[in-house]
Scaffold this active site. Sequence first.
Site, PDB file in Angstrom:
ATOM      1  N   TYR A  14       0.831  -1.218   0.000  1.00 56.81           N
ATOM      2  CA  TYR A  14       0.000   0.000   0.000  1.00 56.81           C
ATOM      3  C   TYR A  14       0.870   1.275   0.000  1.00 56.81           C
ATOM      4  N   ILE A  15       1.688   1.439   1.016  1.00 57.74           N
ATOM      5  CA  ILE A  15       2.467   2.690   1.105  1.00 57.74           C
ATOM      6  C   ILE A  15       3.635   2.656   0.122  1.00 57.74           C
ATOM      7  N   ASN A  35       7.839  -9.883  -1.839  1.00 58.54           N
ATOM      8  CA  ASN A  35       7.526 -11.316  -1.984  1.00 58.54           C
ATOM      9  C   ASN A  35       6.035 -11.537  -2.229  1.00 58.54           C
ATOM     10  N   SER A  37       3.608 -11.298  -0.333  1.00 55.64           N
ATOM     11  CA  SER A  37       2.898 -12.001   0.739  1.00 55.64           C
ATOM     12  C   SER A  37       1.646 -11.237   1.158  1.00 55.64           C
ATOM     13  N   ASN A  38       1.644  -9.917   0.933  1.00 51.17           N
ATOM     14  CA  ASN A  38       0.444  -9.150   1.282  1.00 51.17           C
ATOM     15  C   ASN A  38       0.119  -8.132   0.192  1.00 51.17           C
ATOM     16  N   SER A 127       6.227   3.604  13.256  1.00 55.18           N
ATOM     17  CA  SER A 127       4.796   3.789  13.483  1.00 55.18           C
ATOM     18  C   SER A 127       4.559   4.560  14.766  1.00 55.18           C
ATOM     19  N   THR A 129       2.648   3.696  16.789  1.00 55.85           N
ATOM     20  CA  THR A 129       2.401   2.662  17.784  1.00 55.85           C
ATOM     21  C   THR A 129       3.521   2.633  18.828  1.00 55.85           C
ATOM     22  N   TYR A 152       3.894  -6.915  17.088  1.00 52.78           N
ATOM     23  CA  TYR A 152       4.089  -6.010  15.948  1.00 52.78           C
ATOM     24  C   TYR A 152       4.735  -4.699  16.409  1.00 52.78           C
ATOM     25  N   LYS A 156       8.612  -2.791  15.733  1.00 56.13           N
ATOM     26  CA  LYS A 156       8.900  -1.407  15.293  1.00 56.13           C
ATOM     27  C   LYS A 156       9.908  -0.765  16.243  1.00 56.13           C
ATOM     28  N   ARG A 298     -12.909  -1.730  21.533  1.00 56.70           N
ATOM     29  CA  ARG A 298     -12.039  -2.814  21.052  1.00 56.70           C
ATOM     30  C   ARG A 298     -10.843  -2.917  21.999  1.00 56.70           C
ATOM     31  N   GLY A 300      -7.425  -3.125  23.618  1.00 57.28           N
ATOM     32  CA  GLY A 300      -6.090  -2.683  23.187  1.00 57.28           C
ATOM     33  C   GLY A 300      -6.065  -1.333  22.503  1.00 57.28           C
TER      34      GLY A 300
HETATM   35  P1  NAD Z   1       1.546  -3.643   3.062  1.00 54.84           P
HETATM   36  O1  NAD Z   1       1.335  -4.979   3.659  1.00 54.84           O
HETATM   37  O2  NAD Z   1       0.566  -3.160   2.062  1.00 54.84           O
HETATM   38  O3  NAD Z   1       3.013  -3.557   2.414  1.00 54.84           O
HETATM   39  C1  NAD Z   1       4.098  -4.305   2.871  1.00 54.84           C
HETATM   40  C2  NAD Z   1       4.671  -5.031   1.668  1.00 54.84           C
HETATM   41  O4  NAD Z   1       5.812  -5.778   2.087  1.00 54.84           O
HETATM   42  C3  NAD Z   1       3.687  -6.027   1.067  1.00 54.84           C
HETATM   43  O5  NAD Z   1       3.647  -5.825  -0.332  1.00 54.84           O
HETATM   44  C4  NAD Z   1       4.276  -7.410   1.406  1.00 54.84           C
HETATM   45  O6  NAD Z   1       4.008  -8.361   0.398  1.00 54.84           O
HETATM   46  C5  NAD Z   1       5.746  -7.069   1.504  1.00 54.84           C
HETATM   47  N1  NAD Z   1       6.524  -7.933   2.391  1.00 54.84           N
HETATM   48  C6  NAD Z   1       6.259  -8.325   3.666  1.00 54.84           C
HETATM   49  N2  NAD Z   1       7.229  -9.103   4.133  1.00 54.84           N
HETATM   50  C7  NAD Z   1       8.148  -9.219   3.126  1.00 54.84           C
HETATM   51  C8  NAD Z   1       9.385  -9.894   2.987  1.00 54.84           C
HETATM   52  N3  NAD Z   1       9.882 -10.636   3.968  1.00 54.84           N
HETATM   53  N4  NAD Z   1      10.044  -9.794   1.821  1.00 54.84           N
HETATM   54  C9  NAD Z   1       9.567  -9.055   0.794  1.00 54.84           C
HETATM   55  N5  NAD Z   1       8.400  -8.399   0.875  1.00 54.84           N
HETATM   56  C10 NAD Z   1       7.702  -8.474   2.017  1.00 54.84           C
HETATM   57  O7  NAD Z   1       1.671  -2.613   4.272  1.00 54.84           O
HETATM   58  P2  NAD Z   1       1.738  -1.036   4.260  1.00 54.84           P
HETATM   59  O8  NAD Z   1       0.517  -0.518   4.896  1.00 54.84           O
HETATM   60  O9  NAD Z   1       2.127  -0.539   2.916  1.00 54.84           O
HETATM   61  O10 NAD Z   1       2.906  -0.815   5.294  1.00 54.84           O
HETATM   62  C11 NAD Z   1       4.253  -0.628   4.880  1.00 54.84           C
HETATM   63  C12 NAD Z   1       5.121  -0.480   6.094  1.00 54.84           C
HETATM   64  O11 NAD Z   1       4.661   0.611   6.890  1.00 54.84           O
HETATM   65  C13 NAD Z   1       5.137  -1.692   7.032  1.00 54.84           C
HETATM   66  O12 NAD Z   1       6.427  -1.833   7.552  1.00 54.84           O
HETATM   67  C14 NAD Z   1       4.175  -1.286   8.126  1.00 54.84           C
HETATM   68  O13 NAD Z   1       4.459  -1.924   9.335  1.00 54.84           O
HETATM   69  C15 NAD Z   1       4.445   0.193   8.220  1.00 54.84           C
HETATM   70  N6  NAD Z   1       3.326   0.960   8.784  1.00 54.84           N
HETATM   71  C16 NAD Z   1       2.084   0.831   8.238  1.00 54.84           C
HETATM   72  C17 NAD Z   1       1.020   1.535   8.792  1.00 54.84           C
HETATM   73  C18 NAD Z   1      -0.370   1.373   8.247  1.00 54.84           C
HETATM   74  O14 NAD Z   1      -1.332   1.660   8.975  1.00 54.84           O
HETATM   75  N7  NAD Z   1      -0.558   0.946   6.999  1.00 54.84           N
HETATM   76  C19 NAD Z   1       1.236   2.400   9.867  1.00 54.84           C
HETATM   77  C20 NAD Z   1       2.527   2.521  10.385  1.00 54.84           C
HETATM   78  C21 NAD Z   1       3.565   1.794   9.825  1.00 54.84           C
HETATM   79  C1  WQD Z   2      -8.674   3.533  14.014  1.00 59.06           C
HETATM   80  C2  WQD Z   2      -9.838   3.843  14.922  1.00 59.06           C
HETATM   81  C3  WQD Z   2     -10.662   1.969  16.207  1.00 59.06           C
HETATM   82  C4  WQD Z   2     -12.168  -0.370  12.870  1.00 59.06           C
HETATM   83  C5  WQD Z   2      -3.495   0.542  13.683  1.00 59.06           C
HETATM   84  C6  WQD Z   2      -2.276  -0.054  14.325  1.00 59.06           C
HETATM   85  C7  WQD Z   2      -1.165   0.937  14.346  1.00 59.06           C
HETATM   86  C8  WQD Z   2      -0.898   1.489  12.955  1.00 59.06           C
HETATM   87  C9  WQD Z   2      -2.154   1.972  12.308  1.00 59.06           C
HETATM   88  C10 WQD Z   2       0.845   0.243  11.915  1.00 59.06           C
HETATM   89  C11 WQD Z   2      -9.726   3.172  16.292  1.00 59.06           C
HETATM   90  C12 WQD Z   2     -11.709   2.478  15.238  1.00 59.06           C
HETATM   91  C13 WQD Z   2     -11.588   0.626  13.642  1.00 59.06           C
HETATM   92  C14 WQD Z   2     -13.575  -0.576  12.959  1.00 59.06           C
HETATM   93  C15 WQD Z   2     -13.710   1.232  14.532  1.00 59.06           C
HETATM   94  N1  WQD Z   2      -0.370   0.509  12.078  1.00 59.06           N
HETATM   95  N2  WQD Z   2     -12.355   1.414  14.451  1.00 59.06           N
HETATM   96  N3  WQD Z   2     -14.298   0.247  13.791  1.00 59.06           N
HETATM   97  O1  WQD Z   2      -5.885   0.990  15.733  1.00 59.06           O
HETATM   98  O2  WQD Z   2      -5.325   3.430  15.256  1.00 59.06           O
HETATM   99  O3  WQD Z   2      -3.869   1.682  14.430  1.00 59.06           O
HETATM  100  O4  WQD Z   2      -3.160   0.953  12.368  1.00 59.06           O
HETATM  101  O5  WQD Z   2       1.801   0.602  12.485  1.00 59.06           O
HETATM  102  O6  WQD Z   2      -0.044   0.272  14.823  1.00 59.06           O
HETATM  103  O7  WQD Z   2      -2.624  -0.426  15.652  1.00 59.06           O
HETATM  104  O8  WQD Z   2      -6.072   1.960  13.377  1.00 59.06           O
HETATM  105  O9  WQD Z   2      -7.751   1.843  11.587  1.00 59.06           O
HETATM  106  O10 WQD Z   2      -7.608  -0.068  13.247  1.00 59.06           O
HETATM  107  O11 WQD Z   2      -8.486   2.120  14.014  1.00 59.06           O
HETATM  108  O12 WQD Z   2     -14.412   1.944  15.286  1.00 59.06           O
HETATM  109  O13 WQD Z   2     -14.143  -1.465  12.337  1.00 59.06           O
HETATM  110  O14 WQD Z   2     -11.029   3.314  14.331  1.00 59.06           O
HETATM  111  O15 WQD Z   2     -11.253   1.641  17.427  1.00 59.06           O
HETATM  112  O16 WQD Z   2     -10.219   4.074  17.234  1.00 59.06           O
HETATM  113  P1  WQD Z   2      -5.341   2.013  14.825  1.00 59.06           P
HETATM  114  P2  WQD Z   2      -7.489   1.378  12.981  1.00 59.06           P
END
Ligand code: NAD
Ligand code: WQD
Length: 338
Positions: A14-15, A35, A37-38, A127, A129, A152, A156, A298, A300
Site C-alpha cells: 500500500y504505502i 515477496n 505475501s500481502n 509507526s 504505535t 508487531y 517497530k 475494542r 487494546g
Molecule cells: P503492506 O502490507 O501493504 O506492504 C508491505 C509489503 O511488504 C507487502 O507488499 C508485502 O508483500 C511485503 N513484504 C512483507 N514481508 C516481506 C518480505 N519478507 N520480503 C519481501 N516483501 C515483504 O503494508 P503497508 O501498509 O504498505 O505498510 C508498509 C510499512 O509501513 C510496514 O512496515 C508497516 O508496518 C508500516 N506501517 C504501516 C502503517 C499502516 O497503517 N498501513 C502504519 C505505520 C507503519
Molecule cells: C482507528 C480507529 C478503532 C475499525 C493501527 C495499528 C497501528 C498502525 C495503524 C501500523 C480506532 C476504530 C476501527 C472498525 C472502529 N499501524 N475502528 N471500527 O488501531 O489506530 O492503528 O493501524 O503501524 O499500529 O494499531 O487503526 O484503523 O484499526 O483504528 O471503530 O471497524 O477506528 O477503534 O479508534 P489504529 P485502525
Amino acid sequence: MKKECVLVAGGAGYIGSHTTVELIEAGFDVVIVDNLSNSEMRAVEGVRKITGVDVPFEQVDCCDIDAFRKVFEKYDFDSVIHFAASKAVGESVHEPMMYYRNNLTSFMNVIDLMREFGRHNVVFSSSCTVYGEPDKQPVTEQTPRKPATSPYGNTKQMSEDILRDSIAAYDGLNGIALRYFNPIGAHPTALIGELPRGVPQNLVPYITQTAAGIRECLSVFGDDYPTPDGSCIRDYIDVTDLAKAHVVAIRRMVEHKNKERYEVFNVGTGRGVSVLELVKGFERVNGLKLNYKIAPRREGDIIAIWADPTLANEKLGWHAERSLDETLASVWKWQQTL
Ligand code: NAD
Ligand code: WQD
C-alpha cells in the site's frame, strides 16, 4: 547525469506503491522488491501505468539473504526504503514468532547487505504505535516510547533500535525512521490504493467495504471514551502526503543535509479526528449513508493520539497537503474499482 536509484523493499504494498510513484515523479529511478505475501502485481502494474515507467520488479523474500543479495549485485542503488514487514497487530499477538522473524530478519538483512555492498541511506517505516497511549497530546519525537503492547509494535521499537545502533557502529550508514500515524487514502487516479485481505481490521477499508455492501455494518468501537464525542481520536495522514515524506527523507540523505546520521520524524497532519467525525465526513463528501452502529470498545485501542509534525515541517520541509475531504473522496473512488 545519472539518476539516483532507490530500492523499495515492500514496494508492491500500500504505502510502498504510492511512494514508488512519488519517487519516480521526483526524478529517481526505483527498483521494487516484494515477496507478494500481502500484495498483488496489480499494484506494480498500477505504478507503471501512472508513471509511464517500466519499473523493475523482483519477487524476492527479504528474509532470504542469498536471493536478496542478488538484487544488490544486479542494481546500482545507494538508498533503500524498507516497507517489507507484516503489519496486522492482532495477528502478531497470535503469531509472534512469524512477526519477529519476518520484520526483524528482513530489516537486519537490509542493513547487512547495505554494509556488504557499501550502500549508504535507509528509510525505515516506523509507526506511532511506538508511543503507546501518550500522556500528552500532540506527541513529539521526544515523547517517551511506551512498552509495546503487541509483538508487531515491539518489532517497530526493536527495528528503530537496530537502526540507531547500527548507524552508531558503522561509518557511512545514514538512516531516517519515519513514524507514520494512520495512513489512509488512495492515489487520485484510483489505479493504486489499499488492498486489504479478508475482513479489514482498519477503519477506512471497513468503511468503504460497508459503503460498497461487502460488509453489512460498521461497528464504531466505543462512544464512551473521554473525548468530545466519545469515540477514539487518530491522526489520519493521506498516503500520497506520506509517500512524499519518503522522497524528502531520501533527498536529505543523498544531499548530505542530515545533521545527525540517525534521525526520527513524526509523519502526521497534526490534527486529531474522531471515528465519528471520520464516518460523518465520509458520508458528507461522498453523498452516502453508511450503515453503522455503536459497539463495545475494542481491546487494546488507545484513546487518542495525534502528531506534532513540526520537526518534519522544519527539517524536511514536508507538510501534509491533501485535505481530509479529498482523501475520503479518493478512498471511495478506489473502492469502486475493486
Ligand atoms: P503492506 O502490507 O501493504 O506492504 C508491505 C509489503 O511488504 C507487502 O507488499 C508485502 O508483500 C511485503 N513484504 C512483507 N514481508 C516481506 C518480505 N519478507 N520480503 C519481501 N516483501 C515483504 O503494508 P503497508 O501498509 O504498505 O505498510 C508498509 C510499512 O509501513 C510496514 O512496515 C508497516 O508496518 C508500516 N506501517 C504501516 C502503517 C499502516 O497503517 N498501513 C502504519 C505505520 C507503519
Ligand atoms: C482507528 C480507529 C478503532 C475499525 C493501527 C495499528 C497501528 C498502525 C495503524 C501500523 C480506532 C476504530 C476501527 C472498525 C472502529 N499501524 N475502528 N471500527 O488501531 O489506530 O492503528 O493501524 O503501524 O499500529 O494499531 O487503526 O484503523 O484499526 O483504528 O471503530 O471497524 O477506528 O477503534 O479508534 P489504529 P485502525
